[in-house]
Scaffold this active site. Structure first.
Site, PDB file in Angstrom:
ATOM      1  N   TYR A 180       9.392  -0.535 -16.256  1.00 25.74           N
ATOM      2  CA  TYR A 180      10.812  -0.186 -16.158  1.00 25.74           C
ATOM      3  C   TYR A 180      11.636  -1.286 -16.810  1.00 25.74           C
ATOM      4  O   TYR A 180      11.252  -2.456 -16.789  1.00 25.74           O
ATOM      5  CB  TYR A 180      11.196  -0.004 -14.674  1.00 25.74           C
ATOM      6  CG  TYR A 180      12.643   0.353 -14.480  1.00 25.74           C
ATOM      7  CD1 TYR A 180      13.218   1.391 -15.213  1.00 25.74           C
ATOM      8  CD2 TYR A 180      13.438  -0.357 -13.585  1.00 25.74           C
ATOM      9  CE1 TYR A 180      14.550   1.708 -15.056  1.00 25.74           C
ATOM     10  CE2 TYR A 180      14.772  -0.041 -13.419  1.00 25.74           C
ATOM     11  CZ  TYR A 180      15.324   0.989 -14.163  1.00 25.74           C
ATOM     12  OH  TYR A 180      16.645   1.299 -14.012  1.00 25.74           O
ATOM     13  N   TYR A 190      17.236  -4.194  -8.102  1.00 25.52           N
ATOM     14  CA  TYR A 190      15.790  -3.992  -8.313  1.00 25.52           C
ATOM     15  C   TYR A 190      15.124  -5.330  -7.992  1.00 25.52           C
ATOM     16  O   TYR A 190      14.804  -6.117  -8.870  1.00 25.52           O
ATOM     17  CB  TYR A 190      15.560  -3.569  -9.758  1.00 25.52           C
ATOM     18  CG  TYR A 190      14.184  -3.008 -10.094  1.00 25.52           C
ATOM     19  CD1 TYR A 190      13.881  -1.672  -9.857  1.00 25.52           C
ATOM     20  CD2 TYR A 190      13.214  -3.808 -10.677  1.00 25.52           C
ATOM     21  CE1 TYR A 190      12.645  -1.159 -10.186  1.00 25.52           C
ATOM     22  CE2 TYR A 190      11.966  -3.296 -11.025  1.00 25.52           C
ATOM     23  CZ  TYR A 190      11.698  -1.973 -10.772  1.00 25.52           C
ATOM     24  OH  TYR A 190      10.467  -1.456 -11.121  1.00 25.52           O
TER      25      TYR A 190
HETATM   26  N1  LIG Z   1      10.657   6.237 -10.588  1.00 19.49           N
HETATM   27  C1  LIG Z   1      11.255   5.461 -11.475  1.00 19.49           C
HETATM   28  O1  LIG Z   1      12.480   5.492 -11.642  1.00 19.49           O
HETATM   29  C2  LIG Z   1      10.407   4.568 -12.350  1.00 19.49           C
HETATM   30  C3  LIG Z   1      10.938   4.114 -13.583  1.00 19.49           C
HETATM   31  C4  LIG Z   1      10.131   3.333 -14.409  1.00 19.49           C
HETATM   32  C5  LIG Z   1       8.846   2.992 -13.995  1.00 19.49           C
HETATM   33  N2  LIG Z   1       8.357   3.448 -12.793  1.00 19.49           N
HETATM   34  C6  LIG Z   1       6.985   3.080 -12.416  1.00 19.49           C
HETATM   35  O2  LIG Z   1       6.174   4.234 -12.345  1.00 19.49           O
HETATM   36  C7  LIG Z   1       5.041   3.943 -11.524  1.00 19.49           C
HETATM   37  C8  LIG Z   1       4.843   5.078 -10.540  1.00 19.49           C
HETATM   38  O3  LIG Z   1       5.914   5.088  -9.621  1.00 19.49           O
HETATM   39  P1  LIG Z   1       6.741   6.385  -9.234  1.00 19.49           P
HETATM   40  O4  LIG Z   1       8.185   5.998  -9.300  1.00 19.49           O
HETATM   41  O5  LIG Z   1       6.272   7.549  -9.986  1.00 19.49           O
HETATM   42  O6  LIG Z   1       6.461   6.529  -7.668  1.00 19.49           O
HETATM   43  P2  LIG Z   1       5.240   7.065  -6.808  1.00 19.49           P
HETATM   44  O7  LIG Z   1       5.679   6.937  -5.400  1.00 19.49           O
HETATM   45  O8  LIG Z   1       4.796   8.407  -7.266  1.00 19.49           O
HETATM   46  O9  LIG Z   1       4.068   6.066  -7.185  1.00 19.49           O
HETATM   47  C9  LIG Z   1       3.846   4.822  -6.622  1.00 19.49           C
HETATM   48  C10 LIG Z   1       2.444   4.854  -6.038  1.00 19.49           C
HETATM   49  O10 LIG Z   1       2.000   3.527  -5.789  1.00 19.49           O
HETATM   50  C11 LIG Z   1       1.135   3.622  -4.694  1.00 19.49           C
HETATM   51  N3  LIG Z   1       0.861   2.291  -4.166  1.00 19.49           N
HETATM   52  C12 LIG Z   1       1.732   1.412  -3.589  1.00 19.49           C
HETATM   53  N4  LIG Z   1       1.076   0.291  -3.239  1.00 19.49           N
HETATM   54  C13 LIG Z   1      -0.215   0.456  -3.615  1.00 19.49           C
HETATM   55  C14 LIG Z   1      -1.383  -0.345  -3.511  1.00 19.49           C
HETATM   56  N5  LIG Z   1      -1.361  -1.552  -2.945  1.00 19.49           N
HETATM   57  N6  LIG Z   1      -2.549   0.139  -4.000  1.00 19.49           N
HETATM   58  C15 LIG Z   1      -2.602   1.370  -4.559  1.00 19.49           C
HETATM   59  N7  LIG Z   1      -1.533   2.177  -4.685  1.00 19.49           N
HETATM   60  C16 LIG Z   1      -0.353   1.712  -4.205  1.00 19.49           C
HETATM   61  C17 LIG Z   1       1.862   4.558  -3.746  1.00 19.49           C
HETATM   62  O11 LIG Z   1       1.011   5.087  -2.768  1.00 19.49           O
HETATM   63  C18 LIG Z   1       2.347   5.619  -4.730  1.00 19.49           C
HETATM   64  O12 LIG Z   1       1.382   6.654  -4.845  1.00 19.49           O
HETATM   65  C19 LIG Z   1       5.329   2.587 -10.867  1.00 19.49           C
HETATM   66  O13 LIG Z   1       4.700   1.559 -11.599  1.00 19.49           O
HETATM   67  C20 LIG Z   1       6.836   2.469 -11.033  1.00 19.49           C
HETATM   68  O14 LIG Z   1       7.309   1.128 -10.996  1.00 19.49           O
HETATM   69  C21 LIG Z   1       9.109   4.231 -11.977  1.00 19.49           C
END
Ligand SMILES: NC(=O)c1ccc[n+]([C@@H]2O[C@H](COP(=O)([O-])OP(=O)(O)OC[C@H]3O[C@@H](n4cnc5c(N)ncnc54)[C@H](O)[C@@H]3O)[C@@H](O)[C@H]2O)c1
Length: 303
Positions: A180, A190
């Site tokens: 991100y 954040y």
């Molecule tokens: N949603 C946004 O706005 C956004 C923007 C840019 C990047 N991202 C990134 O996308 C990726 C996915 O996130 P998302 O937003 O789709 O949410 P999401 O909730 O679908 O995914 C996050 C996942 O991480 C898992 N998790 C947390 N701690 C963990 C651990 N110790 N071991 C294994 N799994 C663990 C959770 O169970 C969850 O399934 C992340 O890296 C997030 O930072 C998200």
């Protein structure tokens, strides 16, 4: 026709425990392109995820655009904070959500994948997970333990995944993680060291692309996605403000859809992207190019 064809390829997506995030959208896109899908799911969320699947609560979101249903070949327990089971404290190992899971470390998951699919059973690995216990604290008020935990779970885990899984990749293997813009620019709120973790994840993408590319011939890329109201993002508390702000101020004045991240992932992980490695690709409607807000500040139009 030039098509994304992942027929015969196996993907592991680490960080899926519901149908609302990028990992799930990527799973759908890869399955649509013909790949078989295995998941790594966080033990505290695994029980609910299994229940939702068993009780048919996700039928609608599991439906692929060609009418097929998304199936998971395996769902492995994975806590990406741990490289080896011994790294987890007795408290964690005895916790009711972990106790029955066997070896939930990265090493343990790699061993299970090897048992299930042999020494060379993987083609694609997606890191779609992040966690920061103090995400609501500004960086200035983040404890050392909170900061290190954010970087450990959200960035180091990607290094560990590459180290453990790259030797099991077939020729053409590719890794992808999700980052991100907060790793490059200031996104107030954040916190908890998550911005630092994303900066590390992006720097590591370049170094891992070089090191793992030379060693195993695999590619390593990241997608920098625009804001999306997943479960993890909603926990930060102001995701809808972020979506509204970027929608108002992006070259393409609309919100992103997780499916768009899924489609870009499918391309980056396919042979069509065979020469792309060490890159961070933006899927954000162009927001990262802007240097000034389009929308007037809340207090009114500047003089
Ligand atoms: N949603 C946004 O706005 C956004 C923007 C840019 C990047 N991202 C990134 O996308 C990726 C996915 O996130 P998302 O937003 O789709 O949410 P999401 O909730 O679908 O995914 C996050 C996942 O991480 C898992 N998790 C947390 N701690 C963990 C651990 N110790 N071991 C294994 N799994 C663990 C959770 O169970 C969850 O399934 C992340 O890296 C997030 O930072 C998200």
């Amino acid at each position: 026709m030039l098509a994304i064809d992942l027929t015969g390829k196996r993907a592991l997506i680490a960080g899926v425990s519901d149908d609302g995030g990028f990992g799930f959208a990527i799973a759908k896109a890869l399955a649509q392109a013909g790949a078989s899908i295995c998941l790594g799911s966080w033990p505290p969320a695994l029980g609910i995820f299994h229940k939702l699947l068993e009780r048919g609560k996700m039928e609608e979101s599991l439906r692929l655009s060609d009418g097929r249903k998304l199936e998971f070949e395996r769902i492995y327990p994975l806590d990406a904070a741990f490289d080896r089971l011994d790294d987890a404290s007795p408290d964690i190992r005895d916790n009711k959500r972990y106790k029955e899971q066997g070896d939930f470390s990265i090493e343990g998951m790699a061993a299970r994948i090897r048992d299930d699919f042999g020494d060379r059973g993987l083609d694609i690995v997606v890191h779609s997970l992040a966690n920061a216990p103090e995400v609501k604290n500004p960086l200035l008020e983040t404890s050392r333990a909170g900061y290190l935990s954010a970087v450990s779970v959200s960035a180091y885990s990607n290094i560990s995944l590459v180290r453990h899984l790259a030797p099991m990749m077939r020729p053409g293997g590719a890794f992808l993680s999700l980052t991100y813009m907060a790793g490059e620019r200031v996104i107030p709120g954040y916190g908890g060291g998550m911005s630092s973790a994303k900066a590390a994840l992006e720097a590591d993408t370049r170094t891992l692309a070089f090191e793992a590319g030379r060693k195993w011939g695999v590619r390593v890329n990241a997608i920098s996605a625009g804001p999306w109201a997943s479960r993890a993002a909603s926990a930060i508390g102001f995701i809808h403000t972020m979506i509204a702000y970027t929608t108002a101020n992006s070259p393409l004045a609309r919100a992103i859809d997780a499916a768009e991240v899924g489609h870009t992932a499918a391309f980056l992980l396919s042979p069509l992207a065979a020469a792309i490695t060490g890159s961070v690709i933006y899927v954000d409607n162009g927001y990262h190019t802007m240097g000034m807000a389009v929308a007037p500040p809340a207090s009114g139009t500047p003089e």
